[in-house]
Design a protein around this motif. Structure first.
Motif: not given
Length: 302
Positions: A57-62, A177-184
């Motif tokens: 999911n490339r949206q997770l880069f945002r 609190r703001k991002y998906h764990s994978l994004t973090v």
């Protein structure tokens, strides 16, 4: 059946974290320094994670640029320093002792949570802190005066790994609190790689990368002992409660100790094994009161 499979995922992930000492030790034997090994882990894990997120999911880069401060915390003040202390402790002491001193992290989390988030110090938390202190005293040889204590430098490195590992939970609490764990996780390793690489001196050991064994260890360190266990652990958390998952994850230092004994012939005395049991017991006591979000942020750093 689904719960049993989830338990298998958790156990497999923790076991893969536990074998990291193999790759670190072999890197040292080939001529790499602790800082260079940290850089290799950060760079390789970043590449594997970026590739995975691009597929998933490339949206997770945002992210917002202003939120970079969270990833400076998780990536630089936690991952870089935690890994450097851990890998240096392995070099200075042993895989077994370094891995168990790393597991002082829950005790540091308890202290930080009290100071920063004003969380109450319950009886189980106090018991866990005391158990951790006694267990570490046995592991490093201070108690019961075995005359086999490790060096002060090795002890400081081991405690440092636990301290900076704990900071991931503190910084991660804000970012999750703001991002998906994978994004973090992705941005944590990216920031870590950007921070450590210029100081690693990897370009001085470029000839070593002509050895096929080095690339095997790079894959082992970045994929097998970093990205894959993260995916397995997270998948397991989707099915079973986090308290059970964290207890199962204490298999990590057990695996690390077995690796040190079977692969590198490391030997511990009876009191040190008792210390390992006490530290693991403290982790179990602490985990019974932990929240899912805290535990996710705790485990993703390995």
């Amino acid at each position: 059946m689904e719960n049993k499979l989830a338990l298998l995922y958790i156990g497999a992930g923790a076991s893969l974290w536990g074998i990291i000492g193999i790759f670190v030790t072999y890197f040292y034997e080939l001529g790499f320094s602790p800082t260079q090994v940290v850089a290799i882990r950060a760079l390789s894990a970043s590449l594997f994670l970026v590739f995975y997120v691009m597929i998933k999911n490339r949206q997770l880069f945002r992210i917002k640029f202003s939120d970079s401060k969270y990833f400076i915390g998780t990536g630089i003040f936690s991952i870089v320093l935690f890994n450097w202390c851990l890998f240096s402790a392995i070099e200075e002491t042993s895989i077994s002792i370094a891995s168990i001193l790393l597991y002082t992290a829950p005790a540091f989390v308890t202290i930080f949570s009290r100071l920063i988030f004003k969380e109450s110090l319950t009886t189980p938390k106090v018991m866990a802190l005391m158990t951790t202190f006694v267990g570490c005293s046995f592991v490093i040889g201070v108690l019961p005066n075995t005359h086999e204590s490790i060096s002060l430098y090795g002890f400081i490195l081991g405690l440092g790994s636990g301290l900076f590992y704990a900071l991931y939970s503190i910084f991660g609490k804000f970012s999750l609190r703001k991002y998906h764990s994978l994004t973090v996780t992705v941005y944590t390793f990216l920031f870590a790689a950007i921070a450590i690489t210029p100081f690693s001196g990897l370009w001085n050991v470029l000839p070593l990368f002509s050895d096929i064994k080095v690339w095997f260890y790079v894959i082992g360190l970045g994929f097998l002992s970093t990205m894959l266990p993260f995916l397995l652990y997270t998948k397991g958390l989707n099915t079973i409660e986090s308290s059970r998952a964290s207890i199962i994850a204490t298999i990590e230092p057990v695996v690390a100790s077995l690796i040190g004994f079977m692969v590198f012939q490391e030997k511990l005395n009876l009191w040190q094994y008792i210390g390992i049991i006490l530290v693991i017991a403290a982790v179990i006591i602490t985990s019974k009161k932990s929240t899912k979000k805290t535990l996710i942020s705790n485990e993703l750093s390995l």
